[in-house]
Design an enzyme around this catalytic site. Structure first.
Site, short mmCIF file in Angstrom:
data_model
loop_
_atom_site.label_atom_id
_atom_site.label_comp_id
_atom_site.label_asym_id
_atom_site.label_seq_id
_atom_site.Cartn_x
_atom_site.Cartn_y
_atom_site.Cartn_z
N TYR A 76 -20.98 5.13 -41.48
CA TYR A 76 -21.34 5.13 -40.07
C TYR A 76 -21.04 3.78 -39.44
CZ TYR A 76 -23.65 6.25 -35.74
OH TYR A 76 -23.88 6.50 -34.43
N PHE A 128 -2.29 7.52 -12.67
CA PHE A 128 -2.29 8.55 -13.71
C PHE A 128 -3.57 9.35 -13.54
CE2 PHE A 128 -3.11 10.45 -17.82
CZ PHE A 128 -1.93 11.16 -17.98
N THR A 129 -3.51 10.65 -13.80
CA THR A 129 -4.61 11.57 -13.48
C THR A 129 -5.97 11.06 -13.97
OG1 THR A 129 -3.99 12.78 -15.46
CG2 THR A 129 -3.20 13.65 -13.38
N ASP A 219 -2.43 -0.55 -18.95
CA ASP A 219 -2.42 0.80 -19.51
C ASP A 219 -1.22 0.84 -20.45
OD1 ASP A 219 -2.05 3.45 -20.18
OD2 ASP A 219 -2.46 4.22 -18.17
N LYS A 262 0.08 8.73 -27.90
CA LYS A 262 1.48 8.61 -27.46
C LYS A 262 2.20 7.66 -28.41
CE LYS A 262 -0.58 10.64 -23.87
NZ LYS A 262 -1.09 9.90 -22.75
N ARG A 386 5.81 20.36 -12.92
CA ARG A 386 5.25 19.24 -12.16
C ARG A 386 5.76 19.38 -10.73
NH1 ARG A 386 1.29 16.13 -15.18
NH2 ARG A 386 0.39 18.18 -14.93
N PHE A 453 -3.09 24.12 -12.18
CA PHE A 453 -1.88 24.33 -12.99
C PHE A 453 -2.18 24.76 -14.41
CE2 PHE A 453 -2.12 20.33 -15.33
CZ PHE A 453 -2.88 19.53 -14.48
C1 LIG Z 1 -2.11 10.09 -21.66
C2 LIG Z 1 -2.32 8.98 -20.76
C3 LIG Z 1 -3.59 8.46 -20.49
C4 LIG Z 1 -4.87 9.12 -20.99
O1 LIG Z 1 -4.96 9.17 -22.36
P1 LIG Z 1 -5.64 10.38 -23.15
O2 LIG Z 1 -5.49 9.98 -24.59
O3 LIG Z 1 -4.90 11.64 -22.81
O4 LIG Z 1 -7.08 10.45 -22.75
C5 LIG Z 1 -3.68 7.34 -19.67
N1 LIG Z 1 -2.59 6.77 -19.12
C6 LIG Z 1 -1.35 7.25 -19.35
C7 LIG Z 1 -0.18 6.58 -18.74
C8 LIG Z 1 -1.16 8.37 -20.17
O5 LIG Z 1 0.08 8.85 -20.36
#
Ligand SMILES: *Cc1c(COP(=O)(O)O)cnc(C)c1O
Length: 461
Positions: A76, A128-129, A219, A262, A386, A453
């Site tokens: 833990y 970004f979303t 980011d 990613k 998109r 979507f």
């Molecule tokens: C995917 C992504 C995120 C968010 O990450 P998650 O692991 O999906 O929560 C943030 N910024 C960018 C540019 C991304 O492509």
């Protein structure tokens, strides 16, 4: 290694385990896509031959990463794997502290909560979303300060992820520096099509941030891909390694959020990194509330181990050259066929210009949604819309938002598909393109209220 020559970019690995995929015929695919309401998000993975929906969490791990999974220290507190992850973040990214999170948005949540107060403004190189939503939930307002070229699919500019310094200055001065807690810099810019920012531009942004006493949040989701584009296209960097360029990028920023799904070659995971003692102390307190103890943050020990090893693999020149090389191979084949795509080629995917491919399908009949469905019908390749479906409706008027672009995104998972798969994809896109005159649009039969979507359903006109 041939850094910038015309020699091929072949993969620096060989395959030792395979996962069979399902080959389907036209009649089967017709049933699958009809049952899915012509929405590729509603297809079952089993029904898909080549899955280009996203590059998030879809990478193939190496034998070293799988071996690391067996070394999970599932304690833990104080798991050995956490210390491996911390050492990897310090060595390859140069940040002092790391707090693991279940994925990127977990880190965005913590950071937004700590740094943003009600009424703040957050300039960034395109939204970004999840990033924007967490800024808004914390009481902030996102402001786009990316250069105009980023919004122009015709522009061939190599660093479309750059920040417009005048726009940035205007935001800081008009909103007052005390209401701008940080500038958000993404490497690369996902929503612009995987476009990089240059080191020259980032250095200028750093100067301005220092002048006003504002922090920079990085980011760093695709920082290795961005570093590779700098190596290839920014004067003076051809003889630097991708690993060196990554360290230089990170050194120009204060805090970072990472979606390790990613670049870092894992199926799940992320982290918040910082050089700031106070932010670290506060974030390691909040992470206990939302994710888990600061030495696991919602991850299993084995997941942190796979991430630590994935980070080291992701910064290797040969890896990233093959990764981006494969994306560009697909893009170049499509350009040879004369298929309209967004340029210059990005680093994680290829974007088909559905407005140009289906000019006879009005935007009200969803050209990009239609094109993605037709591509699946032709070959079982899954892509993502998109365009107007993703853009949703205007909250006030209730009308569709009409985005400038109608795109179909072909996103390439890392180390998963072969060059022959890319040929199948290119040939299928071309087949659909050649028969474009016969393609009719769609009408929506079910529209969910939020993020439509994902679950909207359609029928053929
Ligand atoms: C995917 C992504 C995120 C968010 O990450 P998650 O692991 O999906 O929560 C943030 N910024 C960018 C540019 C991304 O492509």
């Amino acid at each position: 290694m041939h850094k910038s020559s015309t020699r091929s970019w072949a993969e620096p690995f060989k395959i030792k385990m395979v996962e069979p995929v399902f080959m389907t015929n036209y009649e089967q695919r017709q049933k699958f896509i009809e049952d899915a309401g012509y929405n590729t998000f509603l297809l079952r993975s089993k029904e898909v031959y080549i899955d280009l929906l996203t590059d998030s969490g879809t990478s193939a791990m190496s034998d070293r990463q799988w071996a690391g999974m067996m070394m999970g220290d599932e304690a833990y507190a104080g798991s050995e794997n956490f210390y491996h992850l911390e050492a990897a973040v310090q060595k390859y990214y140069g940040y002092k502290y790391v707090i693991p999170t279940h994925q990127g948005r977990g880190a965005e949540h913590l950071l937004s909560k700590i740094l943003i107060k009600q009424g703040d403004f957050l300039p960034g190189n395109m939204y970004f979303t999840t990033t924007r939503l967490h800024q808004e939930l914390a009481g902030g307002t996102f402001i786009d300060v990316i250069i105009d070229e980023a919004h122009d699919p015709e522009s061939e500019f190599k660093f479309k992820g750059n920040i417009d310094l005048q726009k940035l200055k205007d935001v800081i001065e008009s909103k007052k520096p005390e209401n701008v807690p940080y500038i958000c810099v993404a490497t690369t810019v996902n929503m612009a099509g995987g476009q990089p920012i240059s080191l020259h531009n980032l250095k200028e942004v750093r100067k301005m941030a220092d002048q006003y006493g504002i922090a920079i949040v990085h980011d760093m989701t695709r920082v290795a891909e961005n570093a590779f584009m700098i190596q290839q296209h920014e004067p003076g960097y051809l003889n630097k390694s991708v690993a060196e360029i990554i360290l230089e990028i990170c050194s120009l920023t204060d805090h970072a959020t990472m979606s390790a799904k990613k670049d870092a070659l894992v199926n799940i995971g992320g982290f918040l990194a910082t050089n700031d003692d106070d932010l670290y102390t506060e974030a390691s307190n909040w992470v206990v509330v939302y994710e888990g103890l600061h030495t696991y943050g919602g991850l299993a020990g084995r997941d942190m181990e796979a991430m630590a090893i994935g980070i080291a693999e992701s910064v290797q020149d040969d890896h990233i050259r093959a990764r981006v090389g494969q994306v560009h191979y697909l893009g170049e084949r499509l350009l040879e066929f004369g298929v309209p795509i967004v340029r210059p080629l990005g680093t994680h995917g290829i974007f088909l210009d559905a407005k140009k491919i289906l000019p006879h399908v009005s935007q009200d009949n969803f050209p990009a949604q239609t094109l993605a469905a037709e591509l699946f019908l032709d070959s079982g390749v899954r892509a993502m819309e998109r365009g107007i479906v993703s853009a949703g409706r205007d909250e006030k008027t209730g009308k569709h938002n009409y985005p400038k672009l109608e795109l179909v995104r072909l996103t390439i998972p890392r180390r998963v598909y072969t060059q022959a798969h890319m040929d199948v994809v290119a040939e299928s896109v071309n087949e659909v393109y050649l028969n474009r005159d016969k393609i009719k649009g769609l009408e929506m039969t079910y529209e969910p209220k939020y993020l439509r979507f994902f679950q909207a359903r359609f029928r053929k006109l």
